[in-house]
Design an enzyme around this catalytic site. Structure first.
Site, short mmCIF file in Angstrom:
data_model
loop_
_atom_site.label_atom_id
_atom_site.label_comp_id
_atom_site.label_asym_id
_atom_site.label_seq_id
_atom_site.Cartn_x
_atom_site.Cartn_y
_atom_site.Cartn_z
N ARG A 156 0.77 -1.30 0.10
CA ARG A 156 0.00 -0.09 -0.01
C ARG A 156 0.71 1.23 -0.02
O ARG A 156 0.61 2.10 -0.85
CB ARG A 156 -0.95 0.11 1.31
N ASP A 176 9.32 -6.40 -5.11
CA ASP A 176 8.61 -7.28 -3.97
C ASP A 176 8.76 -8.56 -3.86
O ASP A 176 8.72 -9.45 -5.14
CB ASP A 176 7.04 -6.56 -3.78
N ARG A 234 11.39 -0.10 9.26
CA ARG A 234 11.78 -0.81 10.54
C ARG A 234 13.43 -0.39 10.51
O ARG A 234 13.80 -0.90 9.48
CB ARG A 234 11.33 -2.02 10.80
N ASP A 258 13.89 7.52 8.87
CA ASP A 258 12.83 8.13 10.01
C ASP A 258 12.94 6.74 11.09
O ASP A 258 12.38 7.08 12.11
CB ASP A 258 11.57 7.98 9.24
N GLU A 263 16.50 2.44 18.07
CA GLU A 263 15.76 3.50 18.49
C GLU A 263 15.08 3.09 19.77
O GLU A 263 14.83 1.78 19.86
CB GLU A 263 14.95 3.90 17.41
N HIS A 281 10.98 8.26 14.12
CA HIS A 281 9.94 7.58 14.05
C HIS A 281 8.49 8.27 14.01
O HIS A 281 7.87 7.71 14.48
CB HIS A 281 10.07 6.34 14.85
N ALA A 283 7.11 9.04 10.88
CA ALA A 283 6.56 9.12 9.26
C ALA A 283 5.35 8.76 9.48
O ALA A 283 4.25 9.27 8.60
CB ALA A 283 7.14 8.10 8.43
#
Length: 317
Positions: A156, A176, A234, A258, A263, A281, A283
């Site tokens: 998506r 993908d 991630r 991001d 983290e 993080h 976004a």
């Protein structure tokens, strides 16, 4: 009345969740805002014996899932499932659900913003001007229409990023593991061809055992010289040590992140580099996306507690 434990929350309060849960006649019990260690989450669950668990960032371990006498659902307040013991939930007949599409626009917007900031030098020039420099003659900028973005993960969010990037004028290719039913005009390539053909690699992958450190030294070595790596998925998809080496010695020119491995305490030797732009993080975040996320997460829990299947199941019972 059922008890719902919300382990943590990344916003000022839990009033949206509480309104949905308690209007359905259930009790909401919350942990601390910041995700507690796994052992404390297990103790919280053991103490309250809930019929449902909602979690943002906290780990919901197999032990936490085993404690409740009648656990109907573990609801991820988000998309990724790497903090939930999904197999343990499935084994005891507990649903696992998420909200897979609440932040498609936000994450893709963030990715596009990071790419355009690099193409136009926005962050670096802002830093220079604030340090007293004013040297437009030294500009070495790029034309967006001459660049190709390789999107790694064409779900998506990947498709939304593609739509926006092609609208700006960039060329887009993708890879993908599962070929999409309709990739439109975007050419789907194997990873090696994607890397050799892209000026920018944009990572839109979930964190799984297969994708952890997928972006390693070998992956980075196959990227184009002077290219950009963008990660809005991630942190652990990218090997931080390998990324530092690829920035230090080539072929990468820059990285925009991001999410960062380790983290909320990422490696300082990575995030303080002048050729790295980092956001904490965020976004996924907007006023609209967070309201939708919280509302739909709580509604999913209420739905399952009423004996119905979740709208967005992540396991099969």
């Amino acid at each position: 009345m059922a008890t719902v434990v919300q382990t943590d929350f990344a916003w000022p309060d839990v009033e949206i969740e509480r309104a949905v849960i308690e209007s359905a006649g259930h009790l909401l019990v919350t942990g601390p805002s910041e995700a507690a260690p796994r052992e404390k989450i297990e103790a919280l669950v053991a103490k309250h014996n809930p019929e449902a668990i909602m979690t943002c960032w906290a780990d919901v371990s197999s032990a936490a899932i085993a404690f409740p006498e009648q656990l109907a659902i573990v609801q991820r307040i988000g998309v990724g499932l790497d903090n939930i013991a999904v197999e343990a939930a499935t084994a005891r007949g507990t649903w696992v659900a998420n909200v897979p599409d609440y932040c498609v626009e936000e994450v893709s917007d963030h990715a596009v913003a990071m790419i355009m900031c690099w193409i136009r030098g926005i962050v670096n020039y802002d830093r220079e001007v604030k340090d007293g420099a004013w040297n437009p003659a030294a500009a070495r900028l790029r034309r967006a229409a001459n660049l190709t973005v390789g999107i790694l993960g064409f779900g998506r969010i990947g498709r939304a990023s593609s739509r926006k990037l092609t609208g700006i004028g960039l060329s887009v290719i993708a890879h993908d593991v599962v070929l999409p039913e309709d990739s439109g005009s975007v050419k789907m390539l194997e990873i090696d061809e994607l890397l050799s053909s892209s000026d920018i690699i944009l990572v839109h992958l979930p964190l799984t055992s297969e994708t952890e450190h997928l972006v390693d030294a070998g992956f980075l070595a196959r990227m184009r010289k002077g290219s950009l790596l963008v990660n809005v998925s991630r942190g652990s998809v990218v090997d931080s040590e390998a990324l530092i080496a690829a920035l230090e010695n080539g072929p990468l020119a820059a990285a925009a992140l991001d999410v960062v491995e380790g983290e909320p305490d990422p490696p300082r030797e990575l995030v303080t580099r002048p050729d790295v732009v980092v956001t904490p993080h965020v976004a996924f975040s907007s006023d609209a996306s967070l309201t939708e996320l919280r509302q739909r997460s709580a509604e999913e829990v209420v739905r399952v507690l009423a004996g119905k299947p979740p709208e967005n199941p992540c396991n099969a019972l």
